[in-house]
Design an enzyme around this catalytic site. Structure first.
Site, mmCIF file in Angstrom:
data_model
loop_
_atom_site.group_PDB
_atom_site.id
_atom_site.type_symbol
_atom_site.label_atom_id
_atom_site.label_comp_id
_atom_site.label_asym_id
_atom_site.label_seq_id
_atom_site.Cartn_x
_atom_site.Cartn_y
_atom_site.Cartn_z
ATOM 1 C CG HIS A 17 -71.450 -13.554 -21.297
ATOM 2 N ND1 HIS A 17 -72.343 -14.491 -21.759
ATOM 3 C CD2 HIS A 17 -71.588 -13.540 -19.957
ATOM 4 C CE1 HIS A 17 -73.003 -15.022 -20.734
ATOM 5 N NE2 HIS A 17 -72.565 -14.455 -19.627
ATOM 6 C CE LYS A 41 -76.433 -21.928 -13.352
ATOM 7 N NZ LYS A 41 -75.646 -20.838 -13.908
ATOM 8 N NE ARG A 90 -76.464 -9.374 -14.653
ATOM 9 C CZ ARG A 90 -76.936 -10.595 -14.601
ATOM 10 N NH1 ARG A 90 -77.454 -11.146 -15.665
ATOM 11 N NH2 ARG A 90 -76.914 -11.289 -13.486
ATOM 12 C CB SER A 127 -76.908 -17.337 -20.183
ATOM 13 O OG SER A 127 -75.668 -16.823 -20.579
#
Length: 159
Positions: A17, A41, A90, A127
């Site tokens: 990040h 979440k 990514r 994460s």
């Protein structure tokens, strides 16, 4: 004033990040880190804790500010006159989803999305993966800033 936003849950913020945020901070006059609140979440850190950690680890950039937001990202952008979203990619699999989001956001509000390829050093990171490894006692000290490592270890010891 050129403004951009880097959105995410940042639970917790990690070096991948920070790579994207620091690169955005060199391209824009103001960079907002939007901690998007997703009530569906289960988070390890409360929103205020995430904001504090983000502010602490981005303080050196001088032009980054962190805010929480619940709702559509385009509304966050509209309220702050932000014309650009910066997202790290990514892998090709990220692109499929992010392209759909970028097209939707542009269609809703005209906000542009800029994709920044993630530094290969961080291409595997998320994460969720950081939390999982740390939960099982793995060493994540090379994946997160020291302040985040300390908060992560403290939280996981609390059980």
């Amino acid at each position: 004033m050129r403004r951009a936003v880097c959105p995410g849950s940042f639970d917790p913020i990690h070096n991948g990040h920070l790579d994207i945020i620091s690169r955005a901070s060199r391209l824009y006059d103001e960079v907002y880190v939007a901690v998007m609140i997703n009530k569906s979440k289960k988070s390890l850190f409360e929103v205020d804790e995430r904001l504090d950690l983000i502010r602490e680890v981005t303080a050196e950039y001088g032009n980054v500010q962190a805010e929480a937001f619940h709702g559509l990202l385009v509304d966050f952008c509209k309220q702050r006159d932000i014309p650009a979203i910066v997202k790290g990619l990514r892998a090709v699999s990220d692109f499929d989803y992010e392209l759909q989001m970028a097209q939707m956001n542009n269609g809703l509000s005209g906000v542009e999305t800029l994709f920044v390829p993630t530094n290969p050093t961080y291409s595997f990171m998320s994460s969720s993966l950081v939390k999982e490894v740390a939960t099982w006692g793995g060493d994540v000290s090379h994946l997160v800033p020291p302040q985040v490592l300390e908060a992560l270890n403290k939280r996981l010891r609390q059980g």
